[in-house]
Design a protein around this motif. Sequence first.
Motif, PDB file in Angstrom:
ATOM      1  N   PHE A 140      -1.246   7.899  -8.017  1.00 50.54           N
ATOM      2  CA  PHE A 140      -0.078   7.318  -8.660  1.00 50.54           C
ATOM      3  C   PHE A 140       0.167   5.902  -8.154  1.00 50.54           C
ATOM      4  O   PHE A 140       0.164   5.653  -6.959  1.00 50.54           O
ATOM      5  N   SER A 141       0.323   4.996  -9.056  1.00 52.30           N
ATOM      6  CA  SER A 141       0.626   3.573  -8.823  1.00 52.30           C
ATOM      7  C   SER A 141      -0.463   2.850  -8.032  1.00 52.30           C
ATOM      8  O   SER A 141      -0.199   1.868  -7.359  1.00 52.30           O
ATOM      9  N   SER A 142      -1.699   3.325  -8.143  1.00 57.22           N
ATOM     10  CA  SER A 142      -2.796   2.723  -7.380  1.00 57.22           C
ATOM     11  C   SER A 142      -2.999   1.245  -7.730  1.00 57.22           C
ATOM     12  O   SER A 142      -3.350   0.455  -6.852  1.00 57.22           O
ATOM     13  N   ALA A 143      -2.777   0.862  -8.971  1.00 52.10           N
ATOM     14  CA  ALA A 143      -2.952  -0.540  -9.343  1.00 52.10           C
ATOM     15  C   ALA A 143      -1.967  -1.434  -8.592  1.00 52.10           C
ATOM     16  O   ALA A 143      -2.306  -2.542  -8.180  1.00 52.10           O
ATOM     17  N   LEU A 144      -0.763  -0.950  -8.374  1.00 52.64           N
ATOM     18  CA  LEU A 144       0.229  -1.720  -7.623  1.00 52.64           C
ATOM     19  C   LEU A 144      -0.074  -1.708  -6.133  1.00 52.64           C
ATOM     20  O   LEU A 144       0.054  -2.724  -5.453  1.00 52.64           O
ATOM     21  N   ILE A 145      -0.493  -0.560  -5.639  1.00 49.29           N
ATOM     22  CA  ILE A 145      -0.740  -0.402  -4.206  1.00 49.29           C
ATOM     23  C   ILE A 145      -1.960  -1.206  -3.766  1.00 49.29           C
ATOM     24  O   ILE A 145      -2.021  -1.668  -2.622  1.00 49.29           O
ATOM     25  N   ALA A 155      -2.748  -4.160  -4.190  1.00 50.60           N
ATOM     26  CA  ALA A 155      -2.371  -5.488  -3.704  1.00 50.60           C
ATOM     27  C   ALA A 155      -1.974  -5.466  -2.229  1.00 50.60           C
ATOM     28  O   ALA A 155      -2.049  -6.497  -1.560  1.00 50.60           O
ATOM     29  N   SER A 156      -1.605  -4.305  -1.709  1.00 48.81           N
ATOM     30  CA  SER A 156      -1.192  -4.205  -0.304  1.00 48.81           C
ATOM     31  C   SER A 156      -2.372  -4.055   0.649  1.00 48.81           C
ATOM     32  O   SER A 156      -2.195  -4.128   1.863  1.00 48.81           O
ATOM     33  N   GLY A 157      -3.560  -3.801   0.091  1.00 44.80           N
ATOM     34  CA  GLY A 157      -4.716  -3.573   0.943  1.00 44.80           C
ATOM     35  C   GLY A 157      -5.025  -2.109   1.150  1.00 44.80           C
ATOM     36  O   GLY A 157      -5.888  -1.749   1.940  1.00 44.80           O
ATOM     37  N   VAL A 158      -4.303  -1.238   0.451  1.00 42.71           N
ATOM     38  CA  VAL A 158      -4.599   0.196   0.439  1.00 42.71           C
ATOM     39  C   VAL A 158      -5.128   0.502  -0.950  1.00 42.71           C
ATOM     40  O   VAL A 158      -4.445   0.259  -1.947  1.00 42.71           O
ATOM     41  N   HIS A 159      -6.350   1.027  -1.001  1.00 40.89           N
ATOM     42  CA  HIS A 159      -7.036   1.215  -2.276  1.00 40.89           C
ATOM     43  C   HIS A 159      -7.239   2.704  -2.533  1.00 40.89           C
ATOM     44  O   HIS A 159      -8.006   3.359  -1.833  1.00 40.89           O
ATOM     45  N   LEU A 160      -6.522   3.222  -3.530  1.00 38.73           N
ATOM     46  CA  LEU A 160      -6.611   4.630  -3.900  1.00 38.73           C
ATOM     47  C   LEU A 160      -7.611   4.767  -5.037  1.00 38.73           C
ATOM     48  O   LEU A 160      -7.397   4.234  -6.119  1.00 38.73           O
TER      49      LEU A 160
END
Length: 160
Positions: free
Chosen positions: A92-97, A99-104
């Motif tokens: 969930f919301s991986s595209a937004l996350i 950008a933080s350097g955490v890649h789901l």
Amino acid sequence: MRLLHTSDWHLGRSLHKADLREAQERFLDHLVETARAERVDAVLIAGDVYDRAVPPVDAVALCEQALVRLRDTGARVVVISGNHDSARRLGFSSALIDASGVHLRTRPATLAEPVLLRDDHGPVAVYGVPYLEPAVGLPGFDGPRAHPAVLGEAAARIRA
């Protein structure tokens, strides 16, 4: 490039009705300290973050805290979903996350899209291949619904 590989956290699991949260917290403390002490460039989490598809709320909070703390060490974090995880929920919301350097990486349709890491020697492509359920297969793949065929197709897509 310094990589730290971990998997099978199974957050939310109990053992004979005993709560394992405290032990899981200690493990995650150790993992974060190891990432910091070894100055790793990336932490690769190879699935089964949770023990079941719908984890308890406290397990989700523990996971979020761990990912934030790992990222705070300066490492990038790549997470794939395992057979115990709900790929849709974990992703969930991986595209937004991202950008933080955490890649789901939980979607089979995007397994050939790498996470690009860099160090002094240049770029490194990390392909996060989530658990692939053979009965489901891959989008656009009409081959046999068996682990070797599905994984072979995944590898072929990455090589392409």
